[in-house]
Design a protein around this motif. Sequence first.
Motif, PDB file in Angstrom:
ATOM      1  N   LEU A  53      46.890 -37.991   6.894  1.00 23.36           N
ATOM      2  CA  LEU A  53      47.328 -37.924   8.406  1.00 23.36           C
ATOM      3  C   LEU A  53      46.374 -36.830   9.208  1.00 23.36           C
ATOM      4  CD1 LEU A  53      51.164 -38.102   7.629  1.00 23.36           C
ATOM      5  CD2 LEU A  53      49.684 -39.900   8.633  1.00 23.36           C
ATOM      6  N   ARG A  54      46.103 -35.996   8.501  1.00 25.75           N
ATOM      7  CA  ARG A  54      45.126 -34.959   9.336  1.00 25.75           C
ATOM      8  C   ARG A  54      43.819 -35.756   9.873  1.00 25.75           C
ATOM      9  NH1 ARG A  54      46.540 -31.721   4.812  1.00 25.75           N
ATOM     10  NH2 ARG A  54      48.316 -30.224   5.297  1.00 25.75           N
ATOM     11  N   ARG A 136      41.656 -30.405  10.550  1.00 25.07           N
ATOM     12  CA  ARG A 136      41.550 -31.520   9.513  1.00 25.07           C
ATOM     13  C   ARG A 136      41.557 -31.006   8.170  1.00 25.07           C
ATOM     14  NH1 ARG A 136      36.399 -33.623   9.015  1.00 25.07           N
ATOM     15  NH2 ARG A 136      37.399 -35.910   8.420  1.00 25.07           N
ATOM     16  N   HIS A 137      42.055 -29.715   7.975  1.00 28.50           N
ATOM     17  CA  HIS A 137      42.273 -29.068   6.839  1.00 28.50           C
ATOM     18  C   HIS A 137      43.628 -28.544   6.613  1.00 28.50           C
ATOM     19  CE1 HIS A 137      37.897 -29.824   6.168  1.00 28.50           C
ATOM     20  NE2 HIS A 137      37.715 -29.300   7.331  1.00 28.50           N
ATOM     21  N   ARG A 138      43.959 -28.023   5.476  1.00 19.62           N
ATOM     22  CA  ARG A 138      45.246 -27.730   5.261  1.00 19.62           C
ATOM     23  C   ARG A 138      45.434 -26.316   5.671  1.00 19.62           C
ATOM     24  NH1 ARG A 138      47.889 -27.674  -0.942  1.00 19.62           N
ATOM     25  NH2 ARG A 138      50.140 -26.962  -0.292  1.00 19.62           N
ATOM     26  N   ALA A 139      46.689 -26.043   6.288  1.00 20.63           N
ATOM     27  CA  ALA A 139      46.676 -24.564   6.763  1.00 20.63           C
ATOM     28  C   ALA A 139      47.036 -23.640   5.703  1.00 20.63           C
ATOM     29  CB  ALA A 139      47.944 -24.751   8.027  1.00 20.63           C
ATOM     30  N   TRP A 290      49.255 -28.841  14.140  1.00 18.92           N
ATOM     31  CA  TRP A 290      48.990 -30.281  13.754  1.00 18.92           C
ATOM     32  C   TRP A 290      48.623 -30.449  12.364  1.00 18.92           C
ATOM     33  CZ3 TRP A 290      46.999 -32.773  19.007  1.00 18.92           C
ATOM     34  CH2 TRP A 290      48.112 -33.126  19.724  1.00 18.92           C
ATOM     35  N   ARG A 291      47.937 -29.309  11.893  1.00 18.28           N
ATOM     36  CA  ARG A 291      47.352 -29.335  10.716  1.00 18.28           C
ATOM     37  C   ARG A 291      48.789 -29.183   9.391  1.00 18.28           C
ATOM     38  NH1 ARG A 291      43.806 -23.816   9.587  1.00 18.28           N
ATOM     39  NH2 ARG A 291      45.174 -22.338  10.597  1.00 18.28           N
ATOM     40  N   ARG A 292      49.671 -28.626   9.925  1.00 16.01           N
ATOM     41  CA  ARG A 292      50.980 -28.440   9.189  1.00 16.01           C
ATOM     42  C   ARG A 292      51.741 -29.548   9.384  1.00 16.01           C
ATOM     43  NH1 ARG A 292      51.174 -23.463   7.047  1.00 16.01           N
ATOM     44  NH2 ARG A 292      50.282 -21.761   8.465  1.00 16.01           N
ATOM     45  N   ALA A 293      51.814 -30.347  10.505  1.00 13.26           N
ATOM     46  CA  ALA A 293      52.666 -31.587  10.865  1.00 13.26           C
ATOM     47  C   ALA A 293      51.782 -32.485  11.468  1.00 13.26           C
ATOM     48  CB  ALA A 293      53.916 -31.330  11.644  1.00 13.26           C
TER      49      ALA A 293
END
Length: 380
Positions: A53-54, A136-139, A290-293
């Motif tokens: 989704l990211r 685009r990457h995980r927080a 947005w990287r978390r949700a």
Amino acid sequence: MTPGARISAAIEVLDRILAGQPAEQALLRWSRASRFAGSGDRAAVRDLVFDALRCRTSHAALGGALTGRGLMIGGLIAAGRDPGTLFTGEGHAPPPLAPDEGNGSADGRSDIPDWIRPLWDRSLGDQAAAVAQAMRHRAPVWLRVNMVKATPAEAVAVLGDDSIAAVPDPRLPTALRVMENERRLTQSHAYRNGLVELQDLSPQLACAALPVGPGMRVLDYCAGGGGKSLAIAGQADGLILVAHDADPARMRDLPRRAERAGVKVHIDSSPSGSFDLAIADVPCSGSGTWRRAPDAKWRLTDADLCALLSVQAAILRKAAARVRPGGHLAYMTCSVLDAENDGQVRAFLGDDPGFSQMARHLWTPLDGGDGFFLSLLVRR
């Protein structure tokens, strides 16, 4: 579950999300229907779904289709892996690749929705591309040390007893970045005993920038779970903390959280009187998170944003009415969009010359935390 089976499960969940189901709901339904999946499997499928989704647009372009299958193919290609090694059709793995699958190309900036890209670029200027890439990457996972109960060093030590590695941030020692075993946090002694709370770095920095002094009356006007109230509770003695939310149900966990933290927060459905500081952390697009949700950025519409702007303006004015002369008003969002941030402040100051702005901060993922905005206003 095998790696191929996890890919198949992620495809199933993503197809439900693309059909309109919220991400958390789709994951929960899959989990309840898949009793065979262990905690490690559920975590792995969740990571696959959120990574997709990211990078939804770019992974779909790489994979050849905006489908769960296309996203998984594109994600493997983006990670430098050959999707053919997992798309085998064996066991519970997805069927083998067709000749036309996995031959696309993509631009990472495309992972900001097309309709919002102009707003994004205008708001972030020369940082727009870098922030889009960071999204685009995980927080990272951040904790706030509850100074009522522990020092940063003590919190780090207790976390270490549960094999959770965390390090303080040099800008704010009470902010700990979790380096290992973040999924153990909610069961750790440090968390369960109120030594730490989950809170991103940016709102921690925002709360640390507030003018909090002994005995002040502080109103957390859009309290929700009460994170801002709890963050400032240990900053001065004798604070009177009042939490309010238009939807009282959002505050249902606050009494338990306050008790665990060892602080007192008064919940008030209709706050009256004047306050030394009013905090308005308003509903927003969440573009900074947005990287978390990541599901949220694809569900947001232009009509949604317009409605939010109206709500924000109304809340800002209501919170301002509760500030005493000489007191402060903190306007906050977890957005990076100018219309929700400086645009709202400019409009408010244009309508109410009794306030002036004394500080303004915009944090982005380039600073290490989520995107977050703070405008600190003073009433003359």
